[in-house]
Design a protein around this motif. Structure first.
Motif, PDB file in Angstrom:
ATOM      1  N   ARG A   1      -6.338   0.438   8.426  1.00  0.00           N
ATOM      2  CA  ARG A   1      -5.197  -0.357   8.302  1.00  0.00           C
ATOM      3  C   ARG A   1      -4.449   0.109   6.701  1.00  0.00           C
ATOM      4  NH1 ARG A   1      -7.429  -6.089  10.985  1.00  0.00           N
ATOM      5  NH2 ARG A   1      -7.962  -5.134  12.928  1.00  0.00           N
ATOM      6  N   TYR A   2      -5.231   0.404   5.798  1.00  0.00           N
ATOM      7  CA  TYR A   2      -5.112   0.906   4.523  1.00  0.00           C
ATOM      8  C   TYR A   2      -4.321   2.219   4.694  1.00  0.00           C
ATOM      9  CZ  TYR A   2      -5.101   3.348   0.200  1.00  0.00           C
ATOM     10  OH  TYR A   2      -5.014   4.183  -1.140  1.00  0.00           O
ATOM     11  N   GLN A   3      -4.735   3.093   5.385  1.00  0.00           N
ATOM     12  CA  GLN A   3      -3.863   4.368   5.673  1.00  0.00           C
ATOM     13  C   GLN A   3      -2.554   4.206   6.454  1.00  0.00           C
ATOM     14  OE1 GLN A   3      -7.019   6.480   7.518  1.00  0.00           O
ATOM     15  NE2 GLN A   3      -7.286   7.905   6.025  1.00  0.00           N
ATOM     16  N   VAL A   4      -2.518   3.314   7.313  1.00  0.00           N
ATOM     17  CA  VAL A   4      -1.440   3.087   7.984  1.00  0.00           C
ATOM     18  C   VAL A   4      -0.335   2.326   7.165  1.00  0.00           C
ATOM     19  CG1 VAL A   4      -0.400   1.454  10.070  1.00  0.00           C
ATOM     20  CG2 VAL A   4      -2.599   2.700  10.286  1.00  0.00           C
ATOM     21  N   LEU A   5      -0.803   1.539   6.382  1.00  0.00           N
ATOM     22  CA  LEU A   5       0.085   0.825   5.286  1.00  0.00           C
ATOM     23  C   LEU A   5       0.933   1.702   4.313  1.00  0.00           C
ATOM     24  CD1 LEU A   5       1.436  -1.716   4.339  1.00  0.00           C
ATOM     25  CD2 LEU A   5      -0.531  -2.212   2.999  1.00  0.00           C
ATOM     26  N   THR A   6      -0.090   2.520   3.911  1.00  0.00           N
ATOM     27  CA  THR A   6       0.410   3.359   2.899  1.00  0.00           C
ATOM     28  C   THR A   6       1.291   4.277   3.547  1.00  0.00           C
ATOM     29  OG1 THR A   6      -1.768   4.740   2.970  1.00  0.00           O
ATOM     30  CG2 THR A   6      -1.537   2.894   1.143  1.00  0.00           C
ATOM     31  N   ASN A   7       1.071   4.809   4.651  1.00  0.00           N
ATOM     32  CA  ASN A   7       2.009   6.001   5.011  1.00  0.00           C
ATOM     33  C   ASN A   7       3.186   5.514   5.747  1.00  0.00           C
ATOM     34  OD1 ASN A   7      -0.226   8.001   4.919  1.00  0.00           O
ATOM     35  ND2 ASN A   7      -0.901   7.653   7.104  1.00  0.00           N
ATOM     36  N   ALA A   8       3.200   4.197   6.124  1.00  0.00           N
ATOM     37  CA  ALA A   8       4.352   3.526   6.436  1.00  0.00           C
ATOM     38  C   ALA A   8       5.353   3.092   5.392  1.00  0.00           C
ATOM     39  CB  ALA A   8       4.205   2.025   7.298  1.00  0.00           C
TER      40      ALA A   8
ATOM     41  N   GLU B   1       2.700  -1.673  10.812  1.00  0.00           N
ATOM     42  CA  GLU B   1       3.819  -0.683  10.858  1.00  0.00           C
ATOM     43  C   GLU B   1       5.237  -1.374  11.132  1.00  0.00           C
ATOM     44  OE1 GLU B   1       4.651   3.846  11.718  1.00  0.00           O
ATOM     45  OE2 GLU B   1       3.258   3.028  12.778  1.00  0.00           O
ATOM     46  N   LYS B   2       5.234  -2.218  12.236  1.00  0.00           N
ATOM     47  CA  LYS B   2       6.500  -3.003  12.588  1.00  0.00           C
ATOM     48  C   LYS B   2       7.078  -3.906  11.464  1.00  0.00           C
ATOM     49  CE  LYS B   2       5.524  -3.555  17.303  1.00  0.00           C
ATOM     50  NZ  LYS B   2       5.489  -4.652  18.584  1.00  0.00           N
ATOM     51  N   SER B   3       6.039  -4.482  10.542  1.00  0.00           N
ATOM     52  CA  SER B   3       6.294  -5.386   9.370  1.00  0.00           C
ATOM     53  C   SER B   3       7.250  -4.590   8.398  1.00  0.00           C
ATOM     54  CB  SER B   3       5.256  -6.079   9.045  1.00  0.00           C
ATOM     55  OG  SER B   3       4.857  -7.063   9.936  1.00  0.00           O
ATOM     56  N   ILE B   4       6.461  -3.531   8.211  1.00  0.00           N
ATOM     57  CA  ILE B   4       7.043  -2.346   6.988  1.00  0.00           C
ATOM     58  C   ILE B   4       8.651  -1.891   7.549  1.00  0.00           C
ATOM     59  CG2 ILE B   4       6.774  -0.334   5.982  1.00  0.00           C
ATOM     60  CD1 ILE B   4       5.246  -2.532   4.844  1.00  0.00           C
ATOM     61  N   ILE B   5       8.623  -1.581   8.651  1.00  0.00           N
ATOM     62  CA  ILE B   5       9.923  -1.062   9.208  1.00  0.00           C
ATOM     63  C   ILE B   5      10.941  -2.459   9.047  1.00  0.00           C
ATOM     64  CG2 ILE B   5      11.114  -0.528  11.297  1.00  0.00           C
ATOM     65  CD1 ILE B   5       8.675   1.182  12.257  1.00  0.00           C
TER      66      ILE B   5
ATOM     67  N   GLN C   1       6.928  -4.088 -13.251  1.00  0.00           N
ATOM     68  CA  GLN C   1       7.150  -5.220 -11.951  1.00  0.00           C
ATOM     69  C   GLN C   1       6.476  -4.411 -10.637  1.00  0.00           C
ATOM     70  OE1 GLN C   1      10.527  -7.071 -11.231  1.00  0.00           O
ATOM     71  NE2 GLN C   1      10.918  -7.833 -13.397  1.00  0.00           N
ATOM     72  N   GLY C   2       5.430  -5.350 -10.035  1.00  0.00           N
ATOM     73  CA  GLY C   2       4.986  -4.728  -8.709  1.00  0.00           C
ATOM     74  C   GLY C   2       4.773  -5.894  -7.772  1.00  0.00           C
ATOM     75  N   ILE C   3       4.521  -5.528  -6.587  1.00  0.00           N
ATOM     76  CA  ILE C   3       4.182  -6.732  -5.569  1.00  0.00           C
ATOM     77  C   ILE C   3       2.696  -6.350  -5.072  1.00  0.00           C
ATOM     78  CG2 ILE C   3       6.549  -7.515  -5.171  1.00  0.00           C
ATOM     79  CD1 ILE C   3       4.957  -5.023  -2.692  1.00  0.00           C
ATOM     80  N   LEU C   4       2.192  -7.348  -4.411  1.00  0.00           N
ATOM     81  CA  LEU C   4       0.912  -7.045  -3.625  1.00  0.00           C
ATOM     82  C   LEU C   4       0.947  -7.289  -2.265  1.00  0.00           C
ATOM     83  CD1 LEU C   4       0.040  -7.778  -6.770  1.00  0.00           C
ATOM     84  CD2 LEU C   4      -1.984  -8.747  -5.727  1.00  0.00           C
ATOM     85  N   LEU C   5       0.497  -6.727  -1.251  1.00  0.00           N
ATOM     86  CA  LEU C   5       0.258  -6.722   0.016  1.00  0.00           C
ATOM     87  C   LEU C   5      -0.836  -6.878   0.525  1.00  0.00           C
ATOM     88  CD1 LEU C   5       2.872  -4.564  -0.557  1.00  0.00           C
ATOM     89  CD2 LEU C   5       3.416  -4.874   1.810  1.00  0.00           C
ATOM     90  N   GLY C   6      -1.513  -7.826   1.304  1.00  0.00           N
ATOM     91  CA  GLY C   6      -2.809  -7.735   1.949  1.00  0.00           C
ATOM     92  C   GLY C   6      -2.765  -7.103   3.100  1.00  0.00           C
TER      93      GLY C   6
ATOM     94  N   PRO D   1       0.967 -15.254   7.626  1.00  0.00           N
ATOM     95  CA  PRO D   1      -0.150 -14.720   7.171  1.00  0.00           C
ATOM     96  C   PRO D   1       0.192 -13.171   6.822  1.00  0.00           C
ATOM     97  CG  PRO D   1      -0.714 -15.061   9.382  1.00  0.00           C
ATOM     98  CD  PRO D   1       0.320 -15.646   9.418  1.00  0.00           C
ATOM     99  N   ILE D   2       1.381 -12.780   7.418  1.00  0.00           N
ATOM    100  CA  ILE D   2       1.610 -11.158   7.352  1.00  0.00           C
ATOM    101  C   ILE D   2       1.554 -10.735   5.963  1.00  0.00           C
ATOM    102  CG2 ILE D   2       2.901  -9.623   8.101  1.00  0.00           C
ATOM    103  CD1 ILE D   2       1.831 -10.905  10.385  1.00  0.00           C
ATOM    104  N   PHE D   3       0.852  -9.803   5.641  1.00  0.00           N
ATOM    105  CA  PHE D   3       0.520  -9.275   4.243  1.00  0.00           C
ATOM    106  C   PHE D   3      -0.156 -10.390   3.144  1.00  0.00           C
ATOM    107  CE2 PHE D   3       4.027  -6.316   5.475  1.00  0.00           C
ATOM    108  CZ  PHE D   3       3.022  -5.317   5.975  1.00  0.00           C
ATOM    109  N   HIS D   4      -0.724 -11.759   3.773  1.00  0.00           N
ATOM    110  CA  HIS D   4      -1.413 -12.331   2.853  1.00  0.00           C
ATOM    111  C   HIS D   4      -2.401 -11.991   2.003  1.00  0.00           C
ATOM    112  CE1 HIS D   4      -2.407 -16.218   1.161  1.00  0.00           C
ATOM    113  NE2 HIS D   4      -1.566 -16.974   1.865  1.00  0.00           N
TER     114      HIS D   4
END
Length: 491
Positions: free
Chosen positions: A399-406, A479-483, A464-469, A132-135
């Motif tokens: 969580r939104y802030q962490v994702l966008t900053n990462a 953060e670990k998943s983005i890295i 072109q784009g992608i979606l991340l939940g 489910p990561i980023f589902h």
């Protein structure tokens, strides 16, 4: 007539567990492997109990279960016999292949609209190995108050003996409808009465019911492009044509729809948070849509799936709350705020349509589950839902802030984040040199459920784009998943 003699009785090996259950399994195994042949008579329960050194009641319990399942049969005055045809033989692969090889249904005989919907569904399903990561579309499941919900559910169970036997309302549990009505009037500005609310099993059932009530095969609906793919699939299954309407910073382009497809019978829109781009339908366009729909006898389906996930600004009043003409069917859901398997949502329908929707719901599945409705009513009435919403908003924004900053730190050369003030997913536009196909392929290799924007498009999209939940994952996991994704894309 001479009775068949009792067959030689094989040794039965009893294993662990209740004795009656052991007798059942041992005798069933002996029947299946042929040690007890079809038609053979068994010893009496008393004799068998003596042979096996167990109580007669245990033998009788095993016999009764085998009789119930069709392995044994009894004949008055003659005894107990192994059935001539045992259940396992009936359902075996050999039996299916030899008996039904020439009678399998041809797929060509199925509803052609459903065949199209099936093909569309298969093309849109991501291969993510259940990770489910980023589902997209999953809320903060890790913050659901399980213990509190369990206590409320237990209370409802203990106090609902009579209701369990008598509840059968197609429109839903009245106290829950009253709670929803009060809550939505105060938070979304809905103008409604409890009798206008139909409890449904999620947004997809809401769309299905609306389609059955208001549309016929061959009709056309407006659908955002890109837009909600499940709505498109449902319309396709009914033979309804989806006309793509562009969406910009002000939401669905109402003028384009009026000019290019004035014959539509229904407008499907997500005005509070356009799916998937996240824009809000402007007030001027809302009013224009309502005026045009009233003048042209067009219905509006307002899917307000994400209205509670706002982090700073207040949402514009719902279309339903602005509607003076009773043209809007409003749909809300609890699954995003609770958890995906929480299949309760609701429709607010114009008063003239209540009886028709009631009948449609009844002939679909009679009614939604009582226990979940009664527990949710208690959850809302005691203030738990409002507190849960506040907690979820705070967590989602973090969580939104962490994702966008990462992404800005590790993947700014790949993704350009589209800013948003609401929702539980983000859209990232791809930088030059990268494609959706490549990003999705690499993300699948490391178990990430990133979605391509093209999945939700009817016509080719210019970018072109992608979606991340992000709502279902704690900040460390995000953060670990983005890295990890950055490392994978750099190889």
């Amino acid at each position: 007539m001479k009775q068949k003699k009792t067959a030689y009785f094989p040794n039965l090996v009893l294993e662990e567990g209740p004795i009656g259950s052991q007798v059942y399994h041992a005798m069933r195994k002996a029947i299946l492997d042929g040690r007890l042949t079809s038609g053979s008579r068994l010893p009496s329960s008393r004799t068998l109990a003596e042979m096996m050194s167990i109580s007669r009641n245990s033998v009788i319990a095993g016999f009764e279960r085998l009789i119930d399942e069709g392995y044994l049969l009894t004949r008055r005055g003659a005894g107990t016999f192994v059935a001539n045809t045992i259940p396992d033989a009936i359902i075996s692969d050999k039996w299916i292949k030899t008996t039904h090889a020439t009678s399998s249904p041809s797929i060509e005989t199925l509803n052609p609209n459903m065949q199209k919907a099936q093909a569309f569904w298969q093309q849109s399903q991501p291969n993510i190995n259940n990770n489910p990561i980023f589902h997209v579309g999953v809320g903060c499941v890790d913050l659901f108050p399980h213990e509190l919900w369990g206590r409320l559910l237990g209370r409802v169970w203990r106090q609902s003996k009579k209701a369990l036997a008598t509840f059968n309302s197609p429109t839903g549990y009245t106290p829950l409808k009253e709670m929803i009505c009060q809550y939505m009037q105060s938070t979304r500005g809905l103008y409604c009465q409890p009798e206008q609310i139909i409890i449904v099993n999620g947004t997809q059932q809401a769309i299905n019911l609306t389609t059955r009530v208001l549309l016929t095969e061959g009709d056309t609906v407006w659908l955002d492009d890109p837009g909600y793919d499940s709505a498109r699939g449902i319309f396709t299954s009914y033979g309804i044509k989806s006309y793509p309407i562009n969406s910009d910073i002000d939401g669905m382009d109402i003028a384009q729809g009026i000019e290019q497809c004035p014959e539509t019978k229904l407008v499907f829109t997500t005005p509070s948070h356009q799916f998937p781009l996240g824009n809000t339908l402007s007030l001027s366009r809302r009013l224009a849509l309502l005026e045009w729909a009233s003048s042209n006898n067009v219905w509006i389906f307002e899917d307000d799936y994400n209205s509670e996930f706002r982090y700073h600004s207040k949402p514009i009043q719902s279309l339903q709350g602005l509607d003076k003409y009773q043209r809007v069917i409003y749909a809300g859901t609890f699954s995003k705020m609770m958890y995906p398997g929480f299949r309760l949502g609701f429709l607010v329908v114009p008063l003239p349509l209540v009886d028709t929707f009631k009948a449609a719901k009844y002939y679909t599945d009679s009614h939604s589950g009582f226990l979940e409705q009664a527990t949710l009513a208690l959850f809302i009435s005691q203030g738990h839902y409002a507190r849960h919403v506040r907690r979820i908003r705070k967590a989602c924004y973090e969580r939104y802030q962490v994702l966008t900053n990462a992404i800005k730190t590790h993947l700014s050369h790949v993704f350009c984040v589209e800013p948003t003030d609401s929702g539980i997913h983000i859209v990232c536009w791809l930088q030059a040199g990268y494609t959706e196909e490549y990003i999705v392929k690499k993300s699948r290799e490391i178990g990430l459920a990133i979605q391509p924007l093209s999945r939700y498009c009817i016509q080719p999209y210019p970018k072109q784009g992608i979606l991340l939940g992000y709502a279902a994952h704690d900040p460390i996991e995000i953060e670990k998943s983005i890295i990890l994704l950055a490392q994978t894309l750099s190889k």
